[in-house]
Design an enzyme around this catalytic site. Sequence first.
Site, PDB file in Angstrom:
ATOM      1  N   SER A   1       0.798  -1.226   0.000  1.00  0.00           N
ATOM      2  CA  SER A   1       0.000   0.000   0.000  1.00  0.00           C
ATOM      3  C   SER A   1       0.829   1.273   0.000  1.00  0.00           C
ATOM      4  CB  SER A   1      -0.951  -0.007   1.196  1.00  0.00           C
ATOM      5  OG  SER A   1      -0.242  -0.136   2.410  1.00  0.00           O
TER       6      SER A   1
ATOM      7  N   HIS B   1      -4.965  -3.050  -3.016  1.00  0.00           N
ATOM      8  CA  HIS B   1      -4.472  -2.099  -4.028  1.00  0.00           C
ATOM      9  C   HIS B   1      -4.225  -2.744  -5.385  1.00  0.00           C
ATOM     10  CE1 HIS B   1      -4.043   1.086  -1.047  1.00  0.00           C
ATOM     11  NE2 HIS B   1      -3.715   0.100  -0.235  1.00  0.00           N
TER      12      HIS B   1
ATOM     13  N   LYS C   1     -11.616   1.145  -2.698  1.00  0.00           N
ATOM     14  CA  LYS C   1     -10.488   1.736  -3.424  1.00  0.00           C
ATOM     15  C   LYS C   1     -10.830   1.734  -4.913  1.00  0.00           C
ATOM     16  CE  LYS C   1      -7.613   1.146   0.504  1.00  0.00           C
ATOM     17  NZ  LYS C   1      -7.037   0.197   1.428  1.00  0.00           N
TER      18      LYS C   1
END
Length: 391
Positions: free
Chosen positions: A176, A204, A236
């Site tokens: 991350s 991610h 995300k």
Amino acid sequence: MKNLARQLQDRRQQQLYRSRLVVDTPQGVNARIDGRDYLSFCSNDYLGLANHPDIVAAFHRGLDEFGSGSGSAHLITGHSRAHHALEEELAAFLQRPRALLFSTGYMANLGVMSALLGRGDRVFSDHTNHASLLDGARLSGARLLRYRHSDVDDLESRLVNAQAGELLVATDGVFSMDGDIAPLEKLARIAARHDAWLMVDDAHGLGVTGPGGRGSVAQAGLDSTQVPVLMGTLGKAVGTFGAFVAGSDELIETLIQEARTYIYTTAPPPALATATRVALQLVQEEDWRREQLQLLVKRFRRGAQQLGLALCDSETPIQPLITGAAAEALRLSRALREQGILITAIRPPTVAEGKSRLRITFSAAHTEQQVDRLLEALEPIMVAGLATGGG
Ligand SMILES: *Cc1c(COP(=O)(O)O)cnc(C)c1O
């Protein structure tokens, strides 16, 4: 009672005080804060979906259909048709038998680790893993062993010495804060050799890497026997909120029975699941978003190299500039703010001591011109120390 005021003052003096920005605009590359407009390079909305009209419309539809609240936990009456359909679609997307929704990624990691492990077991965790994997390991009661970042030899030497009990290797798929990708193939081989669970947190990677955005595990060509526990987040790249774990039928049933962060909490609003179903479609169908991201990342790295900036070894939209000292990260962040660019300083304990940084992130919603604007703003404020050191 400890003196909180003094503790806060100490934190300020160490340049580690954190404060929140109050944003008046929807999530996007432009943010208005205190009446001023900024070009932002620090969100995790990698595909630019967090304010997409189709997803917003689906959210509205979901509200009309299901109302605002779920009313109870999944195991009471909170598990709606929308939640269930989303789980099936996530499983199909990731080519795994099943998926289970959690309210957040933090809760998913805590829930999985405490369901699979207990006293007498061991967690092997990459040194730069996300805080939630560390906390999950601690909460589980298992012994926590941290191996050097992406160092498979260090991991293996620790596994060799492990006694009886369950073993679990945990890693971020895409790290991350550094943006590099874990050596998943090697990790899978080692985990299999030692009969250890491999758990990948792809917060991610999902949506960003791999064929169709299926993430770092798919990118490495690994399936659900090689990576039995795949965790992903929806807040995300997917642009909504929440998280899931995908794996075998037995894993998911075990989590439903035993993961306390699943059982003892209210199910998220069904409308959120309705919106996420549409978001997931866009993630799969719109390859151009991933292509745009690659274009922006290449352009940034080329420009930064020309400026002599020390880049990390990252091909993902996470492109940190390591400053070392917290004060220097703050100084750069403030200097960029003056030029209308928003990038927050990341400091310990989020990153290790001496590894403070500007964590620059790109979104498919950025333009090449905006990347150029960032590079132009960086040029005059970079100091010799950063230009030659860091990394
Ligand atoms: C953001 C993040 C989480 C937590 O997910 P939330 O849904 O925000 O709670 C977990 N792991 C990693 C690697 C993350 O980046």
